[in-house]
Design an enzyme around this catalytic site. Structure first.
Site, PDB file in Angstrom:
ATOM      1  N   SER A   1      36.468  39.275  47.701  1.00 58.43           N
ATOM      2  CA  SER A   1      35.440  39.305  46.668  1.00 58.43           C
ATOM      3  C   SER A   1      35.974  38.623  45.418  1.00 58.43           C
ATOM      4  O   SER A   1      37.129  38.218  45.360  1.00 58.43           O
ATOM      5  CB  SER A   1      35.063  40.747  46.344  1.00 58.43           C
ATOM      6  OG  SER A   1      36.123  41.342  45.618  1.00 58.43           O
ATOM      7  N   LYS A   2      35.095  38.524  44.434  1.00 60.04           N
ATOM      8  CA  LYS A   2      35.423  37.820  43.191  1.00 60.04           C
ATOM      9  C   LYS A   2      36.750  38.257  42.590  1.00 60.04           C
ATOM     10  O   LYS A   2      37.456  37.465  42.008  1.00 60.04           O
ATOM     11  CB  LYS A   2      34.325  38.055  42.158  1.00 60.04           C
ATOM     12  CG  LYS A   2      33.078  37.286  42.463  1.00 60.04           C
ATOM     13  CD  LYS A   2      32.168  37.223  41.243  1.00 60.04           C
ATOM     14  CE  LYS A   2      30.822  36.659  41.620  1.00 60.04           C
ATOM     15  NZ  LYS A   2      29.813  37.693  41.873  1.00 60.04           N
ATOM     16  N   ARG A   3      37.047  39.557  42.766  1.00 59.38           N
ATOM     17  CA  ARG A   3      38.257  39.986  42.078  1.00 59.38           C
ATOM     18  C   ARG A   3      39.541  39.428  42.703  1.00 59.38           C
ATOM     19  O   ARG A   3      40.598  39.461  42.081  1.00 59.38           O
ATOM     20  CB  ARG A   3      38.204  41.507  41.910  1.00 59.38           C
ATOM     21  CG  ARG A   3      38.887  42.364  42.763  1.00 59.38           C
ATOM     22  CD  ARG A   3      38.291  43.768  42.739  1.00 59.38           C
ATOM     23  NE  ARG A   3      38.058  44.150  44.113  1.00 59.38           N
ATOM     24  CZ  ARG A   3      39.035  44.408  44.954  1.00 59.38           C
ATOM     25  NH1 ARG A   3      40.264  44.398  44.555  1.00 59.38           N
ATOM     26  NH2 ARG A   3      38.761  44.697  46.207  1.00 59.38           N
ATOM     27  N   HIS A   4      39.445  38.863  43.893  1.00 59.25           N
ATOM     28  CA  HIS A   4      40.626  38.225  44.491  1.00 59.25           C
ATOM     29  C   HIS A   4      40.828  36.800  43.979  1.00 59.25           C
ATOM     30  O   HIS A   4      41.902  36.234  44.121  1.00 59.25           O
ATOM     31  CB  HIS A   4      40.484  38.168  46.012  1.00 59.25           C
ATOM     32  CG  HIS A   4      40.469  39.517  46.656  1.00 59.25           C
ATOM     33  ND1 HIS A   4      39.330  40.070  47.181  1.00 59.25           N
ATOM     34  CD2 HIS A   4      41.447  40.435  46.824  1.00 59.25           C
ATOM     35  CE1 HIS A   4      39.611  41.274  47.672  1.00 59.25           C
ATOM     36  NE2 HIS A   4      40.879  41.520  47.461  1.00 59.25           N
ATOM     37  N   GLY A   5      39.801  36.226  43.431  1.00 58.71           N
ATOM     38  CA  GLY A   5      39.902  34.836  42.973  1.00 58.71           C
ATOM     39  C   GLY A   5      38.603  34.122  43.284  1.00 58.71           C
ATOM     40  O   GLY A   5      37.549  34.748  43.343  1.00 58.71           O
TER      41      GLY A   5
END
Ligand code: GLU
Length: 492
Positions: free
Chosen positions: A261-265
């Site tokens: 998800s977005k929080r991984h990059g």
């Protein structure tokens, strides 16, 4: 009519990518598109693009265009689909509503489906009741056997009907090229809606109609849809459609093993493109998520992938998205580019960061190309170019980190000697630069850091950066002289 849609035994491979147009494509979906594409190429089959835009609230034409943009950038070419045409169109679901109605009618007539007049309130009440009794909710089938009087009554009340598909089997076996044979229990499936009140048909229904009518032979998609497959299977059966082969590919995880998800990059194609990833590198990298080359080769051109890709090497375990590996791979692809190509791809990055101007790139192309050539092996992302080439267009005032070298006894002499040696030349070659540094060393006694760091700071104002001979040869003698004078003035 059915027959004409049915596949003959020798039917060649036809696969489809069926995105819903709700924004830029997520990397997970690109990987799905890629596996379909590679499979089609490997089998000499057709790759079809279908736009699943029946969810009018979430779909937009703008998003649809983003999908084309992303796919084009990655180098996908679809054999049939929007903008391309084909014998099985239209390829946008909103243009196929008539077909869905026709097949919904068929299912009503054959008794595989029925109209349900339950209101939202009634259904909510059923759901609450199940929750209260700690049961998994399943529709009560209340409208399955309505009498004609009851139907008349509901219609007179002005109730709108949805259409539900009858689920009678206790288990629905589904075979899958990746997951194997799975027997889905129907405890939680219940008679499901295929057309909403108001007439909007539902994914599980339209997907079957389209896949069947478009003669899709293999449905390759993310395993979040595995759970939908039993519903789809019984619709195929009810309509007498031949079943395609299913291959559900495992999801992509972030490095912490949770769903990517977005929080991984970065997660959308556009983000990767904007940071200076090359389409070829992303293409290569994504192919290796849950698929591997028989000899574990990693750097693979599209043609090599077409040649060796097969569904039996798709693993059933989730892939971890290794951002570091993608970056490394991108660097490999950057190094393999022609300098001209790299210069072309890097220019927008250098310009948007303000390091170069459009005019510079156009008017001083020769110099720009040498700059790019000199940093090619230092780039991992195209966006790195700005930082790397800045030294060729800008002198930076020496900072605190330069103080010890600027304070050395020999430094003024080193810089002055260099200046003297440049006098009269327009520019110098790498060979000349080498000779000059040797002479300076002899004349001033400075060596190692005292020599090279002094020259570096003298020419750039910085302690780090490109190779010295690159700076000395790409800049002309006047530019270097000015920079040496500026540095000297800092020593005071
Ligand atoms: N529109 C669906 C999605 O984007 C397609 C699913 C399928 O491939 O059947 O998830």
């Amino acid at each position: 009519v059915l027959k004409e849609y049915q596949r003959g035994l020798n039917m060649s491979v036809r696969v489809r990518f069926a995105p819903s147009p709700t924004g830029h494509i997520h990397v997970g979906n690109v990987r799905t598109a890629l596996f379909n594409y590679l499979f089609a190429k490997n089998k000499g089959g057709k790759f079809i693009l279908r736009i699943e835009d029946t969810d009018l609230e979430r779909s937009s034409l703008e998003s649809e265009n983003l999908i084309y943009e992303d796919l084009n950038w990655l180098g996908f070419e679809w054999d049939e689909g929007p903008k391309q045409g084909g014998d099985f169109g239209p390829y946008r679901q909103t243009e196929r509503i008539g077909l869905y109605n026709e097949y919904a009618e068929k299912l009503l007539t054959s008794g595989h489906a029925y109209k349900c007049y339950c209101t939202k309130e009634e259904l909510d009440a059923e759901r609450e009741e199940a929750a209260k009794n700690k049961q998994t909710y399943k529709y009560s089938k209340r409208c399955r056997n309505l009498t004609s009087e009851q139907i008349e009554q509901f219609e007179a009340e002005g109730r709108e009907a949805s259409i539900r598909f009858k689920v009678d089997a206790d288990v629905i076996p589904v075979d899958d090229m990746v997951k194997g044979l799975v027997e889905f229990k129907t405890d939680a499936i219940g008679d499901f809606v295929i057309v909403r009140q108001g007439g909007v048909p539902i994914y599980n229904f339209v997907c079957v109609i389209d896949d069947a009518l478009m003669n899709i032979t293999h449905v390759i998609r993310g395993d979040d849809h595995h759970i939908n497959t039993p519903k789809q299977k019984i619709i195929y059966d009810a309509l007498g459609f031949e079943l395609p082969q299913f291959a559900h590919i495992p999801m992509i995880l972030g490095e912490d093993k949770s769903k990517l998800s977005k929080r991984h990059g970065n997660t959308s194609v556009e983000q990767f493109r904007n940071q200076g990833y090359l389409a070829e590198a992303l293409f290569n990298f994504l192919a290796l998520l849950s698929w591997s080359h028989p000899e574990e080769k990693e750097i693979l051109t599209p043609e090599e992938l077409f040649e060796v890709f097969s569904l039996d090497r798709v693993s059933n375990s989730a892939a971890v998205f290794d951002f570091g590996k993608l970056k490394w791979m991108n660097g490999q692809y950057i190094r393999a580019l022609d300098v001209e190509k790299l210069a072309e791809l890097a220019a927008p990055f250098a310009i948007s960061s303000g390091v170069l101007t459009d005019e510079f790139v156009n008017n001083e192309n020769e110099k720009y190309l040498s700059m790019i050539a000199s940093v090619q092996d230092k780039l991992e992302l195209l966006a790195d170019v700005s930082e790397q080439i800045e030294v060729f267009v800008k002198y930076t005032e020496p900072g605190d980190d330069c103080a010890d070298v600027l304070g050395m006894e020999t430094t003024p002499a080193v810089l002055k000697a260099f200046k003297d040696k440049l006098a009269g030349s327009e520019s110098i070659t790498a060979e000349e630069y080498k000779v000059i540094t040797k002479e300076i060393q002899k004349e001033t006694g400075a060596k190692g850091k005292a020599l090279f760091m002094a020259l570096r700071i003298g020419m750039s104002g910085k302690t780090k950066g490109s190779d010295l001979d690159k700076i000395a040869t790409i800049l002309n003698a006047v530019e270097i002289t000015e920079r040496l004078e500026k540095t000297l003035s800092f020593i005071g």
